[in-house]
Design a protein around this motif. Structure first.
Motif, PDB file in Angstrom:
ATOM      1  N   ALA A  77      34.672  43.058  35.945  1.00 48.18           N
ATOM      2  CA  ALA A  77      33.992  42.924  37.238  1.00 48.18           C
ATOM      3  C   ALA A  77      34.694  41.887  38.116  1.00 48.18           C
ATOM      4  O   ALA A  77      34.886  42.106  39.322  1.00 48.18           O
ATOM      5  N   ALA A  78      35.082  40.753  37.542  1.00 43.03           N
ATOM      6  CA  ALA A  78      35.763  39.724  38.328  1.00 43.03           C
ATOM      7  C   ALA A  78      37.088  40.248  38.887  1.00 43.03           C
ATOM      8  O   ALA A  78      37.419  40.018  40.063  1.00 43.03           O
ATOM      9  N   PHE A  79      37.834  40.964  38.055  1.00 44.25           N
ATOM     10  CA  PHE A  79      39.115  41.511  38.518  1.00 44.25           C
ATOM     11  C   PHE A  79      38.900  42.508  39.657  1.00 44.25           C
ATOM     12  O   PHE A  79      39.587  42.463  40.679  1.00 44.25           O
ATOM     13  N   ARG A  80      37.923  43.427  39.477  1.00 42.52           N
ATOM     14  CA  ARG A  80      37.697  44.443  40.501  1.00 42.52           C
ATOM     15  C   ARG A  80      37.168  43.819  41.797  1.00 42.52           C
ATOM     16  O   ARG A  80      37.487  44.297  42.896  1.00 42.52           O
ATOM     17  N   ILE A  81      36.369  42.783  41.689  1.00 41.29           N
ATOM     18  CA  ILE A  81      35.852  42.128  42.899  1.00 41.29           C
ATOM     19  C   ILE A  81      36.997  41.479  43.676  1.00 41.29           C
ATOM     20  O   ILE A  81      37.087  41.605  44.904  1.00 41.29           O
ATOM     21  N   VAL A  82      37.896  40.783  42.974  1.00 43.26           N
ATOM     22  CA  VAL A  82      39.058  40.195  43.649  1.00 43.26           C
ATOM     23  C   VAL A  82      39.921  41.305  44.245  1.00 43.26           C
ATOM     24  O   VAL A  82      40.395  41.205  45.393  1.00 43.26           O
ATOM     25  N   GLN A  83      40.123  42.378  43.490  1.00 44.06           N
ATOM     26  CA  GLN A  83      40.950  43.488  43.981  1.00 44.06           C
ATOM     27  C   GLN A  83      40.364  44.092  45.253  1.00 44.06           C
ATOM     28  O   GLN A  83      41.076  44.308  46.237  1.00 44.06           O
TER      29      GLN A  83
END
Length: 407
Positions: A307-313
């Motif tokens: 989730a953190a990666f996708r939010i930054v992406q």
């Protein structure tokens, strides 16, 4: 409760319904033969007290048992039919025996099928005829010289009737419980399927939105510099090739879960360890990204890491699409039990058509809500745009997703 016996799970038991979708021939033949043979032996045991079995008696016994073949399709007719055959049989003076069995099974099937009034009516009919014949009409009916039936025998019949009805009611209740449990399992399976489709759609949106945004920017750069700066155009095409290759790999990974349900993915899900790759892709789209980390870094659960990666992406994709700023800042702050992700850009907002589905922020909120986290996104007082996500580091039950408008 996981379910009932196999016969109930198929929607029919041998005593109440069809066998494998067909008429219950085997059970009906078994009961009919048992009634005929049992009544033959009962006639020998009651010789002299009751009439011998003749052709009419055997027809009544056969018809009484054969009716059970339609006990599932026509439970009311079968209940009254078996009760009537048994009443006529006893009124004619034929010997007692297993003639009660078809009546019991017919009424049992009617109760299980939900036709309780019909079952009680059939039982009342049979009981009333038996009482009339046994206590008042015996003088006018065969065999001659027959006396009244002891009242104690009526108590035995009453106990027998109540036992059959009680067992039938219990079977009906259990059948309804198993049907309810089966419906709940089917609803849970549909809900899981819907959640899985939503997860796959969200993953595909995040992967494709970011990669296609990079490709779009680089394609514009390549077209603009194709004649004046071929080397820079080559660099843009190289970035397009790398971005499209990575996007195809991630899409293939997501779709693999559809081709092989339950199978482990061929590659691990992306997480914050791939943040440098994300920064490099953003740089290829002309966006400089500064990443800072605060607090004591800890290993994240897979859900929070993805989730953190996708939010930054998605936040960086929105900067590329919607902001004229070519600089963004990503801050990761590890706190007690939560990870805070902040993405800032200096703006101003671009008014050019950026494409996309417009569901970027909605998807980020869904990801955070699935972990019981929060998303706060909006313009900054000093200009630009800020996305702040707070993700708990412990698994939690998902709350209801927010319905705020996407950016």
């Amino acid at each position: 409760m996981r379910g009932g016996p196999p016969a109930w799970g198929r929607g029919a038991a041998w005593w109440t319904g069809t066998e494998g979708g067909r008429l219950p021939w085997r059970s009906t033949v078994l009961v009919t033969v048992f009634v005929l043979v049992g009544s033959h032996f009962a006639a020998h045991g009651e010789a002299g007290d009751r009439l011998d079995l003749d052709a009419f008696a055997r027809v009544l016994l056969f018809v009484s048992g054969a009716q059970l073949l339609w006990r599932q399709r026509f439970p009311v007719t079968v209940a009254f039919g078996t009760a009537s055959c048994a009443a006529v049989y006893l009124a004619a003076g034929y010997p007692y025996g297993p003639v009660f069995l078809p009546v019991a099974l017919g009424c049992f099937s009617a109760i299980v099928a939900g036709r309780r009034r019909a079952a009680w009516g059939a039982v009342a009919l049979f009981w009333a005829v038996h009482a009339l014949v046994g206590h008042w009409l015996y003088r006018y009916l065969p065999p001659s010289g027959d006396g009244p039936v002891p009242w104690g025998q009526e108590g035995i019949i009453a106990a027998w009737v109540l036992a059959v009805v009680a067992v039938a009611e219990l079977a009906r209740v259990r059948r309804e419980q198993w049907a309810q449990a089966r419906r709940e399992r089917e609803q849970a399976a549909r809900r899981r399927a819907d959640e899985e489709r939503l997860r796959i759609a969200r993953e595909l949106h995040d992967v494709l939105a970011h990669s296609i945004s990079v490709i779009n920017v680089q394609a514009g750069v390549g077209l603009a510099l194709l004649d004046s700066d071929p080397e820079q155009a080559r660099t843009a095409l190289t970035t397009i090739k790398a971005a499209s290759k990575e996007a195809l790999g991630e899409v293939r990974q997501v779709l693999d879960t559809l081709r092989a349900p339950g199978a482990a993915p061929r590659a691990p899900a992306p997480g914050l360890d791939r943040l440098p790759e994300l920064v490099e892709q953003a740089a290829g789209a002309g966006l400089t990204v500064d990443v800072t980390t605060g607090g004591e870094r800890v290993a994240l659960p897979p859900g929070a890491d993805l989730a953190a990666f996708r939010i930054v992406q998605e936040a960086l994709t929105n900067v590329v699409r919607h902001s004229e700023s070519r600089h963004a800042r990503v801050q990761l702050r590890y706190g007690k039990g939560a990870l805070t992700v902040t993405v800032d850009d200096d703006g101003p907002a671009s008014h050019a058509e950026a494409g996309g589905s417009g569901n970027g922020l909605a998807g980020m909120r869904e990801r955070a809500a699935a972990l019981n986290g929060t998303i706060d996104a909006g313009p900054r007082p000093d200009g630009g745009f800020r996305v702040v996500a707070e993700l708990p580091l412990a698994p939690a039950a998902p709350p209801a997703a927010s319905s705020e408008e996407p950016r």
